[in-house]
Design a protein around this motif. Structure first.
Motif, PDB file in Angstrom:
ATOM      1  N   VAL A   1      -5.354  14.108 -15.204  1.00 37.82           N
ATOM      2  CA  VAL A   1      -6.363  13.467 -14.656  1.00 37.82           C
ATOM      3  C   VAL A   1      -6.181  11.828 -14.930  1.00 37.82           C
ATOM      4  CG1 VAL A   1      -8.731  12.762 -15.429  1.00 37.82           C
ATOM      5  CG2 VAL A   1      -8.058  15.155 -15.287  1.00 37.82           C
ATOM      6  N   GLY A   2      -5.148  11.654 -15.860  1.00 35.78           N
ATOM      7  CA  GLY A   2      -4.729  10.120 -16.308  1.00 35.78           C
ATOM      8  C   GLY A   2      -4.012   9.606 -14.933  1.00 35.78           C
ATOM      9  N   CYS A   3      -3.150  10.509 -14.613  1.00 33.67           N
ATOM     10  CA  CYS A   3      -2.114  10.048 -13.641  1.00 33.67           C
ATOM     11  C   CYS A   3      -2.693  10.101 -12.178  1.00 33.67           C
ATOM     12  CB  CYS A   3      -0.789  11.091 -13.566  1.00 33.67           C
ATOM     13  SG  CYS A   3       0.125  11.138 -15.020  1.00 33.67           S
ATOM     14  N   GLY A   4      -3.927  10.588 -12.060  1.00 34.41           N
ATOM     15  CA  GLY A   4      -4.340  10.630 -10.787  1.00 34.41           C
ATOM     16  C   GLY A   4      -5.252   9.542 -10.237  1.00 34.41           C
ATOM     17  N   GLU A   5      -5.197   8.438 -10.980  1.00 32.09           N
ATOM     18  CA  GLU A   5      -6.158   7.452 -10.598  1.00 32.09           C
ATOM     19  C   GLU A   5      -5.859   6.803  -9.183  1.00 32.09           C
ATOM     20  OE1 GLU A   5      -6.615   2.562 -12.116  1.00 32.09           O
ATOM     21  OE2 GLU A   5      -6.368   4.338 -13.703  1.00 32.09           O
ATOM     22  N   LYS A   6      -7.087   6.784  -8.533  1.00 29.88           N
ATOM     23  CA  LYS A   6      -6.742   6.406  -7.248  1.00 29.88           C
ATOM     24  C   LYS A   6      -6.494   4.762  -6.885  1.00 29.88           C
ATOM     25  CE  LYS A   6      -9.624   6.796  -3.002  1.00 29.88           C
ATOM     26  NZ  LYS A   6     -10.412   7.508  -2.285  1.00 29.88           N
ATOM     27  N   GLU A   7      -5.604   4.826  -5.927  1.00 27.18           N
ATOM     28  CA  GLU A   7      -5.092   3.377  -5.658  1.00 27.18           C
ATOM     29  C   GLU A   7      -5.913   2.786  -4.579  1.00 27.18           C
ATOM     30  OE1 GLU A   7      -0.622   1.162  -4.837  1.00 27.18           O
ATOM     31  OE2 GLU A   7      -1.060   3.452  -4.472  1.00 27.18           O
ATOM     32  N   TYR A   8      -6.603   1.718  -4.652  1.00 27.28           N
ATOM     33  CA  TYR A   8      -7.499   1.451  -3.749  1.00 27.28           C
ATOM     34  C   TYR A   8      -6.930   0.332  -2.788  1.00 27.28           C
ATOM     35  CZ  TYR A   8     -11.370   3.774  -5.913  1.00 27.28           C
ATOM     36  OH  TYR A   8     -12.256   4.867  -6.680  1.00 27.28           O
ATOM     37  N   PHE A   9      -5.681  -0.356  -3.219  1.00 24.62           N
ATOM     38  CA  PHE A   9      -5.300  -1.519  -2.526  1.00 24.62           C
ATOM     39  C   PHE A   9      -3.811  -1.188  -2.536  1.00 24.62           C
ATOM     40  CE2 PHE A   9      -3.439  -5.778  -2.222  1.00 24.62           C
ATOM     41  CZ  PHE A   9      -4.283  -6.368  -0.976  1.00 24.62           C
ATOM     42  N   LYS A  10      -3.456  -0.783  -1.129  1.00 22.96           N
ATOM     43  CA  LYS A  10      -1.984  -0.413  -1.041  1.00 22.96           C
ATOM     44  C   LYS A  10      -1.195  -0.807   0.135  1.00 22.96           C
ATOM     45  CE  LYS A  10      -2.836   4.104   0.859  1.00 22.96           C
ATOM     46  NZ  LYS A  10      -2.824   5.568   0.516  1.00 22.96           N
TER      47      LYS A  10
ATOM     48  N   GLU B   1     -15.454  -2.364  -5.564  1.00 20.27           N
ATOM     49  CA  GLU B   1     -16.536  -1.604  -4.758  1.00 20.27           C
ATOM     50  C   GLU B   1     -15.760  -0.082  -4.399  1.00 20.27           C
ATOM     51  OE1 GLU B   1     -19.076  -2.763  -3.333  1.00 20.27           O
ATOM     52  OE2 GLU B   1     -18.901  -4.330  -4.778  1.00 20.27           O
ATOM     53  N   GLU B   2     -14.771   0.149  -4.913  1.00 25.49           N
ATOM     54  CA  GLU B   2     -14.151   1.522  -5.006  1.00 25.49           C
ATOM     55  C   GLU B   2     -14.048   1.913  -3.309  1.00 25.49           C
ATOM     56  OE1 GLU B   2     -16.333   4.466  -7.301  1.00 25.49           O
ATOM     57  OE2 GLU B   2     -15.463   3.504  -9.172  1.00 25.49           O
ATOM     58  N   ILE B   3     -13.265   1.033  -2.561  1.00 27.88           N
ATOM     59  CA  ILE B   3     -13.179   1.178  -1.328  1.00 27.88           C
ATOM     60  C   ILE B   3     -11.380   0.921  -0.765  1.00 27.88           C
ATOM     61  CG2 ILE B   3     -13.726  -1.332  -0.573  1.00 27.88           C
ATOM     62  CD1 ILE B   3     -14.842   1.762   1.632  1.00 27.88           C
ATOM     63  N   GLU B   4     -11.093   1.768  -0.077  1.00 27.34           N
ATOM     64  CA  GLU B   4      -9.515   1.698   0.128  1.00 27.34           C
ATOM     65  C   GLU B   4      -9.428   0.493   1.174  1.00 27.34           C
ATOM     66  OE1 GLU B   4      -7.327   4.992   1.253  1.00 27.34           O
ATOM     67  OE2 GLU B   4      -8.492   6.223   0.020  1.00 27.34           O
ATOM     68  N   ILE B   5      -8.488  -0.361   0.677  1.00 23.52           N
ATOM     69  CA  ILE B   5      -8.057  -1.540   1.616  1.00 23.52           C
ATOM     70  C   ILE B   5      -6.248  -1.349   1.857  1.00 23.52           C
ATOM     71  CG2 ILE B   5      -7.892  -3.891   2.179  1.00 23.52           C
ATOM     72  CD1 ILE B   5     -10.393  -4.284   0.688  1.00 23.52           C
ATOM     73  N   GLY B   6      -6.077  -1.169   3.048  1.00 26.74           N
ATOM     74  CA  GLY B   6      -4.596  -0.993   3.338  1.00 26.74           C
ATOM     75  C   GLY B   6      -3.866  -2.586   3.597  1.00 26.74           C
ATOM     76  N   ILE B   7      -2.973  -2.868   2.924  1.00 28.82           N
ATOM     77  CA  ILE B   7      -2.311  -4.358   3.240  1.00 28.82           C
ATOM     78  C   ILE B   7      -1.179  -4.072   4.262  1.00 28.82           C
ATOM     79  CG2 ILE B   7      -1.297  -4.398   1.330  1.00 28.82           C
ATOM     80  CD1 ILE B   7      -1.290  -7.378   1.566  1.00 28.82           C
ATOM     81  N   TYR B   8      -1.085  -4.649   5.456  1.00 26.44           N
ATOM     82  CA  TYR B   8      -0.183  -4.522   6.285  1.00 26.44           C
ATOM     83  C   TYR B   8       0.603  -5.709   6.800  1.00 26.44           C
ATOM     84  CZ  TYR B   8       2.565  -3.657  10.873  1.00 26.44           C
ATOM     85  OH  TYR B   8       3.389  -3.711  11.785  1.00 26.44           O
ATOM     86  N   ASN B   9       1.830  -5.994   6.282  1.00 26.51           N
ATOM     87  CA  ASN B   9       2.743  -7.020   6.375  1.00 26.51           C
ATOM     88  C   ASN B   9       3.289  -7.021   7.847  1.00 26.51           C
ATOM     89  OD1 ASN B   9       4.848  -9.012   6.708  1.00 26.51           O
ATOM     90  ND2 ASN B   9       5.045  -9.082   4.394  1.00 26.51           N
ATOM     91  N   VAL B  10       3.069  -7.737   8.989  1.00 30.08           N
ATOM     92  CA  VAL B  10       3.544  -7.747  10.255  1.00 30.08           C
ATOM     93  C   VAL B  10       5.186  -7.811  10.186  1.00 30.08           C
ATOM     94  CG1 VAL B  10       1.389  -8.446  11.140  1.00 30.08           C
ATOM     95  CG2 VAL B  10       3.173 -10.054  10.755  1.00 30.08           C
ATOM     96  N   TYR B  11       5.801  -8.215   9.241  1.00 31.05           N
ATOM     97  CA  TYR B  11       7.390  -8.342   9.164  1.00 31.05           C
ATOM     98  C   TYR B  11       8.000  -7.356   8.388  1.00 31.05           C
ATOM     99  CZ  TYR B  11       6.746 -12.940  11.317  1.00 31.05           C
ATOM    100  OH  TYR B  11       6.513 -14.279  11.995  1.00 31.05           O
ATOM    101  N   GLN B  12       6.884  -6.337   7.887  1.00 31.05           N
ATOM    102  CA  GLN B  12       7.785  -5.223   7.291  1.00 31.05           C
ATOM    103  C   GLN B  12       6.846  -3.947   7.891  1.00 31.05           C
ATOM    104  OE1 GLN B  12       6.731  -6.071   3.104  1.00 31.05           O
ATOM    105  NE2 GLN B  12       8.665  -7.087   2.886  1.00 31.05           N
TER     106      GLN B  12
END
Length: 132
Positions: free
Chosen positions: A15-24, A64-75
């Motif tokens: 359970v401790g290892c399953g923490e959700k990643e909201y910003f990735k 806010e417990e909302i997923e936000i994906g970060i996209y780097n246009v040079y990667q």
């Protein structure tokens, strides 16, 4: 009893290892899910990682417990360094912008460099709540 303690310990560890990643970090294949496969959500499009505003976006994503994906246009791919920006979809006009994508279209955007500090957090929170 001893087996029960071991089982309980194992469950608590999982359970401790399953923490959700909201910003990735995401890549061009992930962006395709939003633009071609009806995935709705928030994308932060940047031209450089490690900008100060990213911590504010991450904080709002977690609060806010909302997923936000970060996209780097040079990667565009994991481990890749592109010489030219990779943005294969219409609607992403500027960098350092938080976009909300719904039904394969950009439905809203927020320029994260327009504000600083607590004002940035407030405006980001408002934008996220508006599109949840």
């Amino acid at each position: 009893m001893k087996k029960m303690v071991i089982l309980l310990t194992a469950v608590l560890m999982l359970v401790g290892c399953g923490e959700k990643e909201y910003f990735k970090q995401i890549y061009v294949e992930d962006v395709k899910e939003y633009m071609e496969e009806d995935k709705n959500g928030f994308l932060l499009v940047v031209n450089d990682n490690g900008e100060e505003f990213e911590e504010y976006v991450k904080g709002v994503a977690e609060s806010e417990e909302i997923e936000i994906g970060i996209y780097n246009v040079y990667q565009s791919e994991e481990g890749a360094e592109d010489n030219r920006p990779v943005l294969p979809f219409d609607g992403f006009d500027t960098y350092n912008e938080l976009y909300y994508v719904e039904d394969n279209k950009v439905k809203g955007s927020f320029e994260v460099e327009s504000y600083e500090g607590t004002r940035l957090t407030e405006e980001l929170t408002h934008f996220v709540k508006l599109h949840q």
